[in-house]
Design a protein around this motif. Sequence first.
Motif, short mmCIF file in Angstrom:
data_model
loop_
_atom_site.label_atom_id
_atom_site.label_comp_id
_atom_site.label_asym_id
_atom_site.label_seq_id
_atom_site.Cartn_x
_atom_site.Cartn_y
_atom_site.Cartn_z
N PHE A 232 0.80 -1.22 0.00
CA PHE A 232 0.00 0.00 0.00
C PHE A 232 0.84 1.27 0.00
CE2 PHE A 232 -2.29 -3.54 1.70
CZ PHE A 232 -3.54 -3.43 1.14
N SER A 233 2.15 1.15 0.15
CA SER A 233 3.01 2.32 0.32
C SER A 233 2.98 3.27 -0.86
CB SER A 233 4.45 1.88 0.57
OG SER A 233 4.57 1.21 1.79
N LYS A 234 3.12 2.75 -2.06
CA LYS A 234 3.31 3.60 -3.23
C LYS A 234 1.97 4.04 -3.83
CE LYS A 234 7.64 2.49 -2.64
NZ LYS A 234 8.60 3.39 -1.99
N ALA A 235 1.08 3.10 -4.10
CA ALA A 235 -0.17 3.45 -4.77
C ALA A 235 -1.08 4.32 -3.92
CB ALA A 235 -0.91 2.17 -5.18
N TYR A 236 -1.10 4.07 -2.61
CA TYR A 236 -2.04 4.77 -1.72
C TYR A 236 -1.35 5.78 -0.82
CZ TYR A 236 -5.06 0.95 -3.25
OH TYR A 236 -5.77 0.06 -4.01
N ALA A 237 -0.06 6.06 -1.07
CA ALA A 237 0.71 7.01 -0.25
C ALA A 237 0.62 6.62 1.23
CB ALA A 237 0.20 8.44 -0.46
#
Length: 386
Positions: A232-237
């Motif tokens: 979830f780190s990159k797509a959902y900040a």
Amino acid sequence: MRNPIGKKVVDIKPSGIRKFFDIVQETEGAISLGVGEPDFDTPWHIRDEGIYSLEKGRTFYTSNSGLKELRQEVSNYIKRTQNVTYDPLKEIFITVGGSEAIDLALRAMVDPGDEVLIPQPSYVSYEPCAILADAVPVIIELKEENQFRLTAEEVLEKVTDKTKILVLPFPNNPTGAVMGKEDLEAIAKVVIEKDLFVISDEIYSELTYNGKHVSIVSLPGMKERTILINGFSKAYAMTGWRLGYACGPEEIMKQMIKIHQFAIMCAPTTSQYAAVEALKNGDEDVRIMREEYNHRRRYLLNEFKRLGLPCFEPFGAFYVFPSIKKFGMSSDEFCTRLLKEEKLAVVPGTAFGDCGEGFIRISYAYSLDNLKLAMERLENFIKKIN
């Protein structure tokens, strides 16, 4: 006194990314384009769900595998994006970021001496994690003329009777390279013929700019040979929420969960509740952020062209990987001087493998205003050294 530190840990080099990040913290007025962290806040409705879970007192352990509801949402997500079905009870579990999943997959699958194929330039964790698992990392050097994509021929050249796993790091950090369906089909053929397994790190799957991301698990015969890793780190900040997941065959998942059980127990409960909301209602947030990243990507490519800085067009993640070979200095020297003389921090390509020499990584997970100021400083530097 006896040396308390294990030799294989001592021999591992620290992250080249963090080296420059630490220097930036001590440089007043520096602009950093070095860290791959979205500049967006986690969307409010996702944060609100995390807050609500705390207000409701949901601060207990979850199962080692993670919240059943979250695993179901992961299963739904993969079904709608890749048309592949995973059993949420047996083939999915929740990890502390995608990084933990990489570590667990390698530790669960290799015996001492097994070889792990690692394409480079690539994310800094693969090689150290393979070494810590007592595997032998075998590097495949990706080539600029192939737009840093992995070819079946390159895999075949490195396969031996000791090869067990191929790491597939696409969309790629640091190059931004992506693999199309035809590319993956050629790789899958080799994997099946040579009886290999794949660890497919797809943390940037939502950040592709020339069409829909294709996962190797969607190809015939590959679901049963692949550990799919995402988060979830990159797509959902959601970098600080520290949440990822792994999907794969039940027998491999059982062993990964066993290590996770003893080392971690479970991923953060609050983060898991927030992630359920992200998967249920976060598609529009991802679309908006992806469009903004794409705008920044095009801006940088246009600036590089204006400055005469060679760079192939990357179609994934939020990085560009321009060549600095024409300036006659190493990547490390270029980045060190750029930071010292213009207070602009980027990462040497060698932080991602020796074959990254002659390149630098620039992240566009920063505001357009920051990028414009950074390009002014880069232009000043190039004028001095040309």
